[in-house]
Design an enzyme around this catalytic site. Structure first.
Site, short mmCIF file in Angstrom:
data_model
loop_
_atom_site.label_atom_id
_atom_site.label_comp_id
_atom_site.label_asym_id
_atom_site.label_seq_id
_atom_site.Cartn_x
_atom_site.Cartn_y
_atom_site.Cartn_z
N GLU A 77 44.23 74.46 9.39
CA GLU A 77 43.38 73.49 10.09
C GLU A 77 42.70 74.13 11.30
OE1 GLU A 77 42.74 70.59 8.81
OE2 GLU A 77 44.25 70.77 7.23
N GLU B 246 45.77 64.97 15.92
CA GLU B 246 45.17 65.92 14.98
C GLU B 246 46.14 66.24 13.84
OE1 GLU B 246 42.55 67.75 13.01
OE2 GLU B 246 41.91 67.17 15.03
N GLU C 189 44.32 63.87 5.66
CA GLU C 189 43.32 64.61 4.88
C GLU C 189 43.96 65.41 3.75
OE1 GLU C 189 41.06 66.90 7.68
OE2 GLU C 189 39.86 65.17 8.28
#
Length: 127
Positions: free
Chosen positions: A34, A75, A82
């Site tokens: 990420e 996050e 995701e």
């Protein structure tokens, strides 16, 4: 009556040690996969020490550092959403897209909150 999941642990020190290991694996996966997490982590690595230095009281230091840690937490949750959405399907699906967008919105709001916290603590000193 439903059977308990065979994947759930029973507890104790071994469970705590395994949970800690899984958490470290998650942090490593976020770092490797990420880009946003890497960027926010590097920003936090600079700003948290700065916030600890700039804060006059323990409360201010906690607010300045905590707001940045909250960005990282959000996050991580967004990245998990995701990844799960991509595991379900990489084809366009409106609900998966909505889940990803909502996760992204949560990160944006947390970034805005962190900026507001920093501004509310530091701007009064210069005005």
């Amino acid at each position: 009556m439903t059977q308990p999941s065979p994947y759930k642990s029973t507890g104790g020190l071994i469970r705590i040690a395994r949970a800690f290991g899984y958490s470290l694996q998650g942090l490593g996966a976020a770092w490797r996969h990420e880009a946003a997490f890497r960027q926010e982590t590097l920003l936090a690595a600079v700003l948290i020490p700065l916030g600890l230095w700039l804060g006059d009281t323990a409360g201010e230091r906690l607010l300045l550092a905590g707001a940045l840690v909250l960005v990282l937490i959000t996050e991580l949750i967004n990245s998990a959403i995701e990844a799960l959405a991509d595991a379900i399907s990489t084809d366009h699906h409106p609900l998966l897209g909505r889940a990803k967008d909502i996760g992204s919105a949560a990160v944006l709001l947390t970034l805005l909150l962190a900026g507001a916290v920093w501004a509310s603590v530091l701007i009064p000193r210069w005005i």
